[in-house]
Enzyme design. Structure first.
Site, mmCIF file in Angstrom:
data_model
loop_
_atom_site.group_PDB
_atom_site.id
_atom_site.type_symbol
_atom_site.label_atom_id
_atom_site.label_comp_id
_atom_site.label_asym_id
_atom_site.label_seq_id
_atom_site.Cartn_x
_atom_site.Cartn_y
_atom_site.Cartn_z
ATOM 1 N N CYS B 162 0.810 -1.228 0.000
ATOM 2 C CA CYS B 162 0.000 0.000 0.000
ATOM 3 C C CYS B 162 0.839 1.272 0.000
ATOM 4 C CB CYS B 162 -0.927 -0.004 1.209
ATOM 5 S SG CYS B 162 -1.829 -1.554 1.347
ATOM 6 N N HIS B 294 -3.449 7.994 5.464
ATOM 7 C CA HIS B 294 -3.548 6.654 4.897
ATOM 8 C C HIS B 294 -4.996 6.180 5.086
ATOM 9 C CE1 HIS B 294 -2.104 3.050 3.121
ATOM 10 N NE2 HIS B 294 -2.393 2.300 4.164
ATOM 11 N N GLU B 305 -2.816 5.699 13.209
ATOM 12 C CA GLU B 305 -2.420 6.880 12.445
ATOM 13 C C GLU B 305 -2.730 8.164 13.222
ATOM 14 O OE1 GLU B 305 -4.053 7.029 8.480
ATOM 15 O OE2 GLU B 305 -2.622 8.587 7.884
ATOM 16 N N LYS B 326 -9.872 7.759 0.622
ATOM 17 C CA LYS B 326 -10.228 6.349 0.341
ATOM 18 C C LYS B 326 -11.720 6.127 0.536
ATOM 19 C CE LYS B 326 -5.791 4.061 1.283
ATOM 20 N NZ LYS B 326 -4.937 5.165 1.779
ATOM 21 N N HIS B 331 -9.466 1.909 -1.586
ATOM 22 C CA HIS B 331 -8.035 1.736 -1.367
ATOM 23 C C HIS B 331 -7.427 1.176 -2.655
ATOM 24 C CE1 HIS B 331 -4.193 0.898 0.162
ATOM 25 N NE2 HIS B 331 -4.494 0.560 1.401
ATOM 26 N N PHE B 390 1.280 -2.861 4.625
ATOM 27 C CA PHE B 390 1.497 -4.184 5.203
ATOM 28 C C PHE B 390 2.982 -4.492 5.079
ATOM 29 C CE2 PHE B 390 -2.803 -6.636 4.716
ATOM 30 C CZ PHE B 390 -3.319 -5.890 5.746
#
Lengths: 89, 402
Positions: B162, B294, B305, B326, B331, B390
């Protein structure tokens, strides 16, 4: 020939394998926390349950407490699996 | 060290088929997420996504190109065309030798893998198209862009899940800042809204079945999107000398690794990347008016976050705005940072802050100004774009108004 395993024995077996514990250390009163299972381990347990019993477990890791599938103890998981199996027939 | 500016932007995603359409949709707070449409979708438990709709590849590419361009390459090509056109650059001679392409993608030619696996496994065919390998390779999009625009300098693909786009744009930034390159085509592309792509994500149990609601107390997971964002990064002096229209300046970049867990995010890792980007840009925390989060809409990301931002910015965290687009485009995985950079450009150039839509109830663990549901007109001079992947790989860009 060995007796076919009960749902409880199979669920305990899945949890024991995932938590890398002896089967005897996984009791029906145990919680996932007792067993040292984290969220990733839990997702693998759910997968193993689905594969073993051919059921769909309603579970979202973002809201484990709101899920219809109760994971608060081993007994609750066994009960939940049993009702999913019953719902199939 | 040279200054680096953005002189072209292009995109295609669920919100629109260009950068300007995307920004318009963000300004309107429109949602591009809907029912997925592809074969076997009935066998999925997750059936929503930010899909690029009404897309006809034959309208843009000829038969030979379609044979070589996976959907992720097509998205990248269309975005690059828009960005290069806007920049007004043509690449020849010395400029061509000192310009290249760095793109991000997580899965590359996923549709090609899937279609051909179906052919050999499901349909039992023993032969596949001769171009399967060049079509599915992760660097296909970067290579085709270099071929199309005669870019003869360094070109490669970055794959960090990502964070892929942000890592890619960070490399492009470094290459211009250091003097190694004059202009770089950069961003990212992803198209993994396929049966196999969603099936794989489903297994993680982190996907929402109804909506992406970042930071909202009732959020219940992420929703996948697809698309590309591609930009022209250029040496500031070069851009000024030719009178180019400058969209924004890329002022700083930082990367960190959590070195902790393969899926769970880390507040420290995210925080170090945010602080690192500020330091690299010589930007004070107070200068940051907007952060493109994010903001995946998962329980884990959003609270981590927010905690990282609160920790790095201290009291100023309550004054800045942070939104997750998003909620609108989904995403876009390896392309997401590039699509989201458009929100930073819109904030800096137009003074319009994209909202976090789908926001329904506050979460005390996400107690920042997340610009709920409606865009806001506020002039800002500094912005950040966060990406946390990830594998614990974090990449944050810092941008300034020019």
């Amino acid at each position: 020939m060995a007796q076919p395993q009960t749902v409880e024995e199979q669920v305990r077996g899945i949890l024991a394998e995932q938590a890398m514990l002896d089967l005897d250390d996984v009791t029906t009163e145990s919680t996932l926390e007792d067993l040292g299972l984290d969220s990733l381990g839990l997702v693998e347990v759910i997968f193993a349950i689905e594969e073993t019993f051919d059921v769909q477990v309603p579970f979202n890791a973002n809201e484990p407490d709101k899920s219809e599938f109760d994971i608060s103890s081993v007994q609750k998981i066994v009960d939940g699996v049993q009702s999913l199996i019953d719902a199939k027939t | 060290m040279r200054r680096v500016v953005i002189t072209g932007a292009g995109s295609i995603n669920a919100l629109g088929a260009s950068a300007s359409e995307t920004m318009k949709a963000m300004r309107e707070g429109r949602c591009g997420i809907g029912e997925l449409e592809f074969p076997n979708v009935d066998r999925l438990s997750i059936r929503i996504g930010g899909q690029v709709r009404d897309y006809d590849e034959a309208a843009f590419f000829n038969r030979q190109q379609v044979a070589l361009y996976d959907r992720f390459t097509q998205f990248a090509m269309l975005s690059a065309r828009e960005a290069v056109q806007q920049s007004g650059l043509t690449f020849s001679g010395d400029l061509a030798a000192h310009s290249g392409v760095v793109l991000g993608t997580a899965a590359g030619g996923m549709n090609t893998w899937e279609d051909n696996y179906r052919a050999v496994y499901e349909e039992g065919k023993n032969r596949v198209h001769p171009f399967v390998v060049p079509k599915l390779m992760n660097n296909a999009a970067a290579s085709h862009i270099s071929m199309e625009y005669n870019l003869k300098g360094p070109s490669f693909t970055v794959s960090t899940a990502c964070s892929s786009s942000n890592h890619a744009m960070g490399q492009a930034f470094h290459m211009i800042r250091s003097g190694a390159c004059t202009a770089m085509i950069t961003g990212g592309s992803e198209s993994m809204l396929t049966f196999g792509g969603i099936k794989a994500w489903e297994g993680l149990r982190v996907m929402s079945k109804d909506a992406c609601r970042p930071f909202s107390g009732n959020r219940n997971g992420m929703v996948q999107g697809e698309g590309a964002g591609v930009f022209v990064f250029e040496d500031y002096d070069h851009a000024r000398a030719r009178g180019a229209d400058i969209l924004a300046e890329v002022s700083g970049f930082a990367m960190t690794s959590d070195a902790a867990d393969i899926v769970m995010p880390s507040q420290q890792g995210a925080g170090r990347a945010i602080a690192g980007a500020l330091k690299d840009a010589r930007m004070s925390p107070e200068e940051v008016g907007y952060i493109n989060a994010h903001g995946t809409g998962t329980a884990a990301n959003d609270k981590t976050e927010c905690a990282a931002v609160a920790n790095v910015f201290g009291a100023h965290a309550d004054s800045l705005m942070m939104s997750s687009t998003k909620s609108m485009h989904g995403h876009c995985i390896g392309g997401t940072g590039a699509v989201e950079l458009l929100a930073c450009i819109m904030a800096l150039r137009d003074g319009v802050i994209a909202p976090t839509i789908g926001y329904e109830e506050p979460d005390p663990e996400c107690a920042l100004d997340v610009v709920p549901n409606e865009a806001r007109e506020v002039a800002v001079t500094g912005a950040l774009s966060n990406a946390f992947a990830f594998g614990g790989l974090n990449a944050v860009l810092a941008l300034r108004k020019v």
